[in-house]
Motif scaffolding. Structure first.
Motif, short mmCIF file in Angstrom:
data_model
loop_
_atom_site.label_atom_id
_atom_site.label_comp_id
_atom_site.label_asym_id
_atom_site.label_seq_id
_atom_site.Cartn_x
_atom_site.Cartn_y
_atom_site.Cartn_z
N ASP A 4 21.37 42.91 33.09
CA ASP A 4 21.80 41.98 34.13
C ASP A 4 22.69 40.87 33.59
O ASP A 4 23.39 40.21 34.34
N ASP A 5 22.63 40.65 32.28
CA ASP A 5 23.43 39.60 31.67
C ASP A 5 24.71 40.11 31.03
O ASP A 5 25.40 39.37 30.35
N VAL A 6 25.05 41.39 31.22
CA VAL A 6 26.25 41.95 30.63
C VAL A 6 27.38 41.87 31.64
O VAL A 6 27.26 42.33 32.77
N TRP A 7 28.46 41.26 31.21
CA TRP A 7 29.64 41.08 32.04
C TRP A 7 30.79 41.83 31.40
O TRP A 7 30.76 42.15 30.22
N GLN A 8 31.81 42.09 32.17
CA GLN A 8 33.01 42.74 31.66
C GLN A 8 34.23 41.97 32.12
O GLN A 8 34.20 41.32 33.16
N VAL A 9 35.26 42.02 31.31
CA VAL A 9 36.53 41.39 31.68
C VAL A 9 37.31 42.42 32.49
O VAL A 9 37.41 43.58 32.10
N VAL A 10 37.81 41.99 33.64
CA VAL A 10 38.61 42.86 34.50
C VAL A 10 39.99 42.24 34.66
O VAL A 10 40.17 41.03 34.50
N ARG A 11 40.97 43.08 34.98
CA ARG A 11 42.35 42.64 35.14
C ARG A 11 42.93 43.29 36.39
O ARG A 11 42.69 44.46 36.66
N ASP A 12 43.72 42.52 37.14
CA ASP A 12 44.32 43.08 38.35
C ASP A 12 45.76 43.52 38.09
O ASP A 12 46.29 43.35 37.00
N SER A 13 46.39 44.06 39.11
CA SER A 13 47.74 44.61 38.96
C SER A 13 48.79 43.53 38.73
O SER A 13 49.90 43.83 38.32
N GLU A 14 48.45 42.26 38.97
CA GLU A 14 49.37 41.15 38.71
C GLU A 14 49.12 40.51 37.35
O GLU A 14 49.74 39.50 37.02
N GLY A 15 48.20 41.07 36.57
CA GLY A 15 47.94 40.54 35.24
C GLY A 15 46.95 39.39 35.19
O GLY A 15 46.82 38.73 34.18
N ARG A 16 46.24 39.16 36.29
CA ARG A 16 45.23 38.09 36.31
C ARG A 16 43.91 38.65 35.79
O ARG A 16 43.60 39.82 36.00
N GLY A 23 28.32 47.20 35.79
CA GLY A 23 27.53 48.08 36.64
C GLY A 23 27.85 47.94 38.12
O GLY A 23 27.48 48.80 38.91
N ARG A 24 28.50 46.85 38.50
CA ARG A 24 28.92 46.69 39.89
C ARG A 24 30.28 47.35 40.07
O ARG A 24 31.11 47.33 39.15
N PRO A 25 30.56 47.91 41.23
CA PRO A 25 31.88 48.48 41.46
C PRO A 25 32.95 47.40 41.36
O PRO A 25 32.78 46.29 41.86
N VAL A 26 34.03 47.73 40.69
CA VAL A 26 35.14 46.79 40.51
C VAL A 26 35.98 46.79 41.80
O VAL A 26 36.23 47.84 42.38
N PRO A 27 36.40 45.61 42.26
CA PRO A 27 37.20 45.54 43.49
C PRO A 27 38.50 46.34 43.38
O PRO A 27 39.02 46.56 42.28
N CYS A 31 41.03 46.59 37.27
CA CYS A 31 40.57 47.63 36.34
C CYS A 31 39.76 46.97 35.23
O CYS A 31 39.92 45.79 34.93
N ILE A 32 38.89 47.75 34.66
CA ILE A 32 38.02 47.27 33.60
C ILE A 32 38.79 47.26 32.29
O ILE A 32 39.49 48.21 31.96
#
Length: 74
Positions: A4-16, A23-27, A31-32
């Protein structure tokens, strides 16, 4: 650190970048990235790698406008 305490860095198509609980679906349009860890570790990682927080399309447009303004007029 339990799952529950594991997070991931995600990035969008605009580079944010953002953090997202692992474990949660990425919006949609995000992308992960390979980086995971505690929320604070992920936020620190983002501070290191994300030098220009402007969306990539807006940043390119602003950079082009500045370069055009710097050109000598003929």
């Amino acid at each position: 650190m339990d799952n529950d305490d594991v997070w991931q860095v995600v990035r969008d198509s605009e580079g944010r970048y953002s953090v997202w609980r692992q474990g949660r679906p990425v919006p949609r349009n995000w992308c992960i990235t390979p980086y995971t860890g505690s929320r604070n570790a992920c936020l620190t990682h983002i501070e290191i790698i994300w030098r220009d927080p402007r969306p990539s399309g807006w940043g390119r447009a602003m950079d082009d406008a500045i370069a055009a303004a710097d050109q000598p007029r003929q």
